[in-house]
Design an enzyme around this catalytic site. Structure first.
Site, PDB file in Angstrom:
ATOM      1  CE  LYS A  11      -4.006  -2.154   2.292  1.00 15.19           C
ATOM      2  NZ  LYS A  11      -4.992  -2.000   3.397  1.00 15.19           N
ATOM      3  CE1 TYR A  51      -9.491  -3.100   0.438  1.00 15.96           C
ATOM      4  CE2 TYR A  51      -8.640  -1.203  -0.743  1.00 15.96           C
ATOM      5  CZ  TYR A  51      -8.430  -2.299   0.078  1.00 15.96           C
ATOM      6  OH  TYR A  51      -7.176  -2.589   0.542  1.00 15.96           O
ATOM      7  CG  PHE A  59     -13.478   1.687   7.093  1.00 14.76           C
ATOM      8  CD1 PHE A  59     -12.956   1.081   5.958  1.00 14.76           C
ATOM      9  CD2 PHE A  59     -14.170   0.896   8.005  1.00 14.76           C
ATOM     10  CE1 PHE A  59     -13.115  -0.270   5.728  1.00 14.76           C
ATOM     11  CE2 PHE A  59     -14.334  -0.473   7.785  1.00 14.76           C
ATOM     12  CZ  PHE A  59     -13.798  -1.045   6.636  1.00 14.76           C
ATOM     13  NE  ARG A  87      -5.851 -12.189   5.611  1.00 14.31           N
ATOM     14  CZ  ARG A  87      -6.563 -11.042   5.594  1.00 14.31           C
ATOM     15  NH1 ARG A  87      -6.616 -10.294   4.487  1.00 14.31           N
ATOM     16  NH2 ARG A  87      -7.184 -10.625   6.657  1.00 14.31           N
ATOM     17  CB  THR A  93      -7.109  -5.671   9.894  1.00 14.80           C
ATOM     18  OG1 THR A  93      -7.554  -6.860   9.251  1.00 14.80           O
ATOM     19  CG2 THR A  93      -7.509  -4.455   9.078  1.00 14.80           C
ATOM     20  NE  ARG A 104      -2.283  -5.390   7.246  1.00 15.37           N
ATOM     21  CZ  ARG A 104      -3.422  -5.979   6.878  1.00 15.37           C
ATOM     22  NH1 ARG A 104      -3.898  -6.993   7.569  1.00 15.37           N
ATOM     23  NH2 ARG A 104      -4.069  -5.544   5.813  1.00 15.37           N
ATOM     24  CG  ASN A 114      -3.705  -2.053   6.872  1.00 15.52           C
ATOM     25  OD1 ASN A 114      -3.590  -1.739   5.690  1.00 15.52           O
ATOM     26  ND2 ASN A 114      -4.721  -2.759   7.326  1.00 15.52           N
ATOM     27  CG  HIS A 117      -5.349  -6.324  -0.167  1.00 21.04           C
ATOM     28  ND1 HIS A 117      -6.548  -6.324   0.510  1.00 21.04           N
ATOM     29  CD2 HIS A 117      -5.459  -7.275  -1.143  1.00 21.04           C
ATOM     30  CE1 HIS A 117      -7.360  -7.222  -0.052  1.00 21.04           C
ATOM     31  NE2 HIS A 117      -6.716  -7.808  -1.056  1.00 21.04           N
ATOM     32  CD  GLU A 128      -8.866  -9.401  -3.233  1.00 23.50           C
ATOM     33  OE1 GLU A 128      -7.706  -9.765  -2.949  1.00 23.50           O
ATOM     34  OE2 GLU A 128      -9.696  -9.044  -2.371  1.00 23.50           O
TER      35      GLU A 128
HETATM   36  P1  IDP Z   1      -7.732  -6.845   5.613  1.00 19.36           P
HETATM   37  O1  IDP Z   1      -7.005  -5.827   4.768  1.00 19.36           O
HETATM   38  O2  IDP Z   1      -6.902  -7.272   6.805  1.00 19.36           O
HETATM   39  O3  IDP Z   1      -8.290  -7.997   4.822  1.00 19.36           O
HETATM   40  P2  IDP Z   1     -10.478  -5.802   5.740  1.00 19.36           P
HETATM   41  O4  IDP Z   1     -11.411  -6.010   6.892  1.00 19.36           O
HETATM   42  O5  IDP Z   1     -10.764  -6.522   4.457  1.00 19.36           O
HETATM   43  O6  IDP Z   1      -8.987  -6.093   6.267  1.00 19.36           O
HETATM   44  O7  IDP Z   1     -10.457  -4.232   5.456  1.00 19.36           O
HETATM   45  C1  IDP Z   1      -9.865  -3.711   4.289  1.00 19.36           C
HETATM   46  C2  IDP Z   1      -9.051  -2.508   4.665  1.00 19.36           C
HETATM   47  O8  IDP Z   1      -9.930  -1.484   5.126  1.00 19.36           O
HETATM   48  C3  IDP Z   1      -8.057  -2.728   5.809  1.00 19.36           C
HETATM   49  O9  IDP Z   1      -6.833  -3.265   5.398  1.00 19.36           O
HETATM   50  C4  IDP Z   1      -7.896  -1.326   6.337  1.00 19.36           C
HETATM   51  O10 IDP Z   1      -6.952  -0.611   5.548  1.00 19.36           O
HETATM   52  C5  IDP Z   1      -9.270  -0.722   6.140  1.00 19.36           C
HETATM   53  N1  IDP Z   1     -10.053  -0.836   7.376  1.00 19.36           N
HETATM   54  C6  IDP Z   1     -10.649  -1.936   7.886  1.00 19.36           C
HETATM   55  N2  IDP Z   1     -11.288  -1.643   9.037  1.00 19.36           N
HETATM   56  C7  IDP Z   1     -11.084  -0.323   9.248  1.00 19.36           C
HETATM   57  C8  IDP Z   1     -11.512   0.565  10.278  1.00 19.36           C
HETATM   58  O11 IDP Z   1     -12.206   0.200  11.236  1.00 19.36           O
HETATM   59  N3  IDP Z   1     -11.093   1.860  10.137  1.00 19.36           N
HETATM   60  C9  IDP Z   1     -10.331   2.293   9.093  1.00 19.36           C
HETATM   61  N4  IDP Z   1      -9.915   1.465   8.105  1.00 19.36           N
HETATM   62  C10 IDP Z   1     -10.290   0.189   8.187  1.00 19.36           C
END
Ligand code: IDP
Length: 142
Positions: A11, A51, A59, A87, A93, A104, A114, A117, A128
């Site tokens: 990212k 997304y 968010f 993963r 996350t 991370r 973070n 992805h 994807e």
């Molecule tokens: P992942 O990337 O670990 O699979 P997902 O739940 O699919 O996590 O969420 C996608 C992305 O959305 C996360 O990597 C993060 O950048 C963002 N995200 C997820 N939850 C939050 C939140 O509560 N606040 C802000 N950003 C979030």
């Protein structure tokens, strides 16, 4: 054991930190092979489509703002159980909750910035990978 492919994105925060090579190295040391790769500035449309499952989340706009804030590196990783292996390398996350030694934990600063992805299931990996790469852009090495 199954040979799988998964989509990985480095990212904008990690690209800005200049740790592309360090992150790729973790994939390679774990036995995953990079079989497709490109650096790209995502358009809003491309990030929103990627997304789409999060469209209704509070968010979503911040996520799209962040993913379009600078270039990303998009790659396909191939290997035994590549989806779960990636993963595990990424960590949780929220970097505050990510296990020590994960990407991370070591490179991310917050839940929105973070670092990486990774596809979370076989279905999302298939969607994807094809969202970013045509079949003839993938170079199997196994
Ligand atoms: P992942 O990337 O670990 O699979 P997902 O739940 O699919 O996590 O969420 C996608 C992305 O959305 C996360 O990597 C993060 O950048 C963002 N995200 C997820 N939850 C939050 C939140 O509560 N606040 C802000 N950003 C979030």
């Amino acid at each position: 054991m199954a040979l799988e492919r998964t989509l990985s994105i480095i990212k904008p925060d990690a690209v800005a930190k200049n740790v592309i090579g360090e992150i790729e190295s973790r994939f390679e040391k774990a036995g995953l092979r990079i079989v497709a790769m490109k650096m790209q500035q995502l358009s809003r449309e491309k990030a929103e489509g990627f997304y789409a499952e999060h469209k209704e989340r509070p968010f979503f706009k911040d996520l799209v703002d962040f993913m379009t804030s600078g270039p990303v590196v998009v790659q396909v990783l191939e290997g035994e159980n590549a989806i779960l292996a990636n993963r595990d390398l990424m960590g949780a996350t929220n970097p505050q909750e990510a296990a020590a030694g994960t990407i991370r934990a070591d490179f991310a600063q917050s839940i929105d910035a973070n670092a990486v992805h990774g596809s979370d299931s076989a279905e999302s990996a298939a969607r994807e990978v094809s969202y970013f790469f045509a079949d003839d852009e993938i170079c199997p090495r196994s």
